[in-house]
Design an enzyme around this catalytic site. Structure first.
Site, PDB file in Angstrom:
ATOM      1  CB  SER A  30      24.399 -43.600 -43.177  1.00 11.84           C
ATOM      2  OG  SER A  30      24.766 -42.118 -42.964  1.00 11.84           O
ATOM      3  N   GLY A  31      26.529 -44.671 -45.100  1.00 12.11           N
ATOM      4  CA  GLY A  31      27.580 -44.297 -46.238  1.00 12.11           C
ATOM      5  C   GLY A  31      28.257 -45.627 -46.647  1.00 12.11           C
ATOM      6  CB  SER A  32      30.080 -46.224 -49.814  1.00 14.08           C
ATOM      7  OG  SER A  32      31.076 -45.406 -49.531  1.00 14.08           O
ATOM      8  CG  ASP A 103      37.016 -33.485 -45.324  1.00 13.59           C
ATOM      9  OD1 ASP A 103      37.974 -34.198 -44.983  1.00 13.59           O
ATOM     10  OD2 ASP A 103      37.288 -32.153 -45.517  1.00 13.59           O
ATOM     11  N   GLY A 114      26.257 -35.536 -45.967  1.00 15.50           N
ATOM     12  CA  GLY A 114      25.789 -35.600 -47.440  1.00 15.50           C
ATOM     13  C   GLY A 114      24.473 -36.537 -47.778  1.00 15.50           C
ATOM     14  N   GLY A 115      24.264 -37.492 -46.638  1.00 15.80           N
ATOM     15  CA  GLY A 115      22.954 -38.137 -46.867  1.00 15.80           C
ATOM     16  C   GLY A 115      22.023 -37.468 -46.290  1.00 15.80           C
ATOM     17  CD  GLU A 121      25.181 -40.232 -40.242  1.00 15.67           C
ATOM     18  OE1 GLU A 121      25.275 -39.043 -40.356  1.00 15.67           O
ATOM     19  OE2 GLU A 121      25.179 -41.196 -40.997  1.00 15.67           O
ATOM     20  CE  LYS A 139      34.598 -40.430 -48.603  1.00 13.20           C
ATOM     21  NZ  LYS A 139      34.954 -41.504 -49.205  1.00 13.20           N
TER      22      LYS A 139
END
Length: 251
Positions: A30-32, A103, A114-115, A121, A139
Site C-alpha cells: 500500500s501507499g502512493s 522510512d 501510517g495506513g 503487509e 524515504k
C-alpha cells in the site's frame, strides 16, 4: 511533479527488473508509490503501450494468468478496479511482493504502518520469496526515525491498549499516542478490528537498533504487530529527486 516522477520511476524499475513471463503471483503493498506499480504491470501486459522501452530483454506479462494479493483496502481496490485477478493470503505462497514504506535505512530495515495495515503487509512479506521496496527519495534514511518522525506504528488489541501505553514508557519510549481518526470521534480501527499506537523512540541506532526495539515491543502483552520490517527486504528502489533516475540498494 518531481516527487511523482520519483515514485513512478522507482516503481517502473522494480517491476521491470523483477517481473517476467514466469511471474504468476504478486503481492501488492500500500501507499502512493504502489499506484505506479500497478500502472507498469498493466503496461507490461501489452508491450506496445510501454513507452521508452530501452530494455531489449523486457518481456510481456500475461496479467490475465497472474494472481494479485492485496495487503490493504487500497491495494485491493487497485487490483479490482483495474480488472486484475484478486487472490487471498490463505490460497498461495508468493513469488514476488512489492511494498512501499515510509522510512528505509541503509540496511533495508523499514518503518511501515501510517495506513494502519502493517500486520497484513508483514504477513505477505514474510511468505514472499522476494520482498522488494519501492519509494521516492524522501524515504531513504541513514537510520530509521530520521525521516519518519510520527513514531513506530503498533497494532494492539483494544482491551490492552492502556497496558501497552504504560509498557512502552518502561522501554524508553519518548511519547506514545493512541492514533485517533480524523473523520469520526474515536480511535483509528484497523481492518482487523484493533487500535494503533504510534510510539516515538527517536533514531533507531546504538543500543536501540530496529531489531532490538522490535523484539522488546513484540513481548508486550496485547501487541498484535509492529510496523518495523527488519531483515526482510532484499532490494530497494528509490527514485531520485530529479525524477530521472533510480538509486538501488541491495542486501
Amino acid at each position: 511533479m518531481a516527487l511523482t516522477n520519483s515514485k513512478r520511476i522507482a516503481a517502473f524499475s522494480a517491476v521491470d527488473n523483477h517481473l517476467d513471463a514466469s511471474t504468476k503471483i504478486i503481492g501488492i503493498g500500500s501507499g502512493s508509490t504502489v499506484v505506479y506499480v500497478i500502472e507498469r504491470i498493466l503496461q507490461r501486459g501489452n508491450l506496445k503501450k510501454v513507452e521508452n522501452n530501452e530494455n531489449n530483454n523486457l518481456e510481456s506479462l500475461d496479467v490475465s494468468s497472474c494472481v494479485f494479493i492485496p495487503t490493504s483496502f487500497q491495494s485491493r481496490q487497485l487490483i479490482v478496479d483495474n480488472g486484475l485477478n484478486l487472490g487471498d493470503v490463505d490460497q498461495l505462497s508468493f513469488l514476488v511482493d512489492i511494498l512501499h514504506l515510509f522510512d528505509v535505512d541503509k540496511n533495508l530495515n523499514a518503518i511501515k504502518g501510517g495506513g494502519a495495515c502493517h500486520l497484513r503487509e508483514k504477513v505477505v512479506a514474510e511468505i514472499s520469496k522476494k520482498f522488494i521496496i519501492v519509494a521516492d527519495y524522501t524515504k531513504k534514511s541513514e537510520v530509521l526515525g530520521e525521516k519518519w518522525t510520527r513514531g513506530i506504528p503498533i497494532e494492539v488489541v483494544p482491551f490492552c491498549y492502556v497496558l501497552v501505553l504504560s509498557s512502552l514508557i518502561k522501554l524508553g519510549c519518548h511519547n506514545q499516542i493512541l492514533r485517533m481518526a480524523k473523520a469520526k470521534a474515536g480511535p483509528v480501527i484497523t481492518d482487523n478490528g484493533n487500535f494503533i499506537i504510534d510510539a516515538h523512540f527517536g533514531h533507531l541506532n546504538g543500543t536501540n537498533t530496529p531489531k532490538e526495539i522490535l523484539k522488546r515491543i513484540k513481548l508486550i502483552t496485547g501487541v498484535v504487530e509492529v510496523g518495523l520490517f527488519v531483515d526482510m527486504a532484499e532490494i530497494a528502489y528509490f527514485g531520485t529527486e530529479d525524477g530521472l533516475s533510480v538509486e538501488i540498494l541491495k542486501k
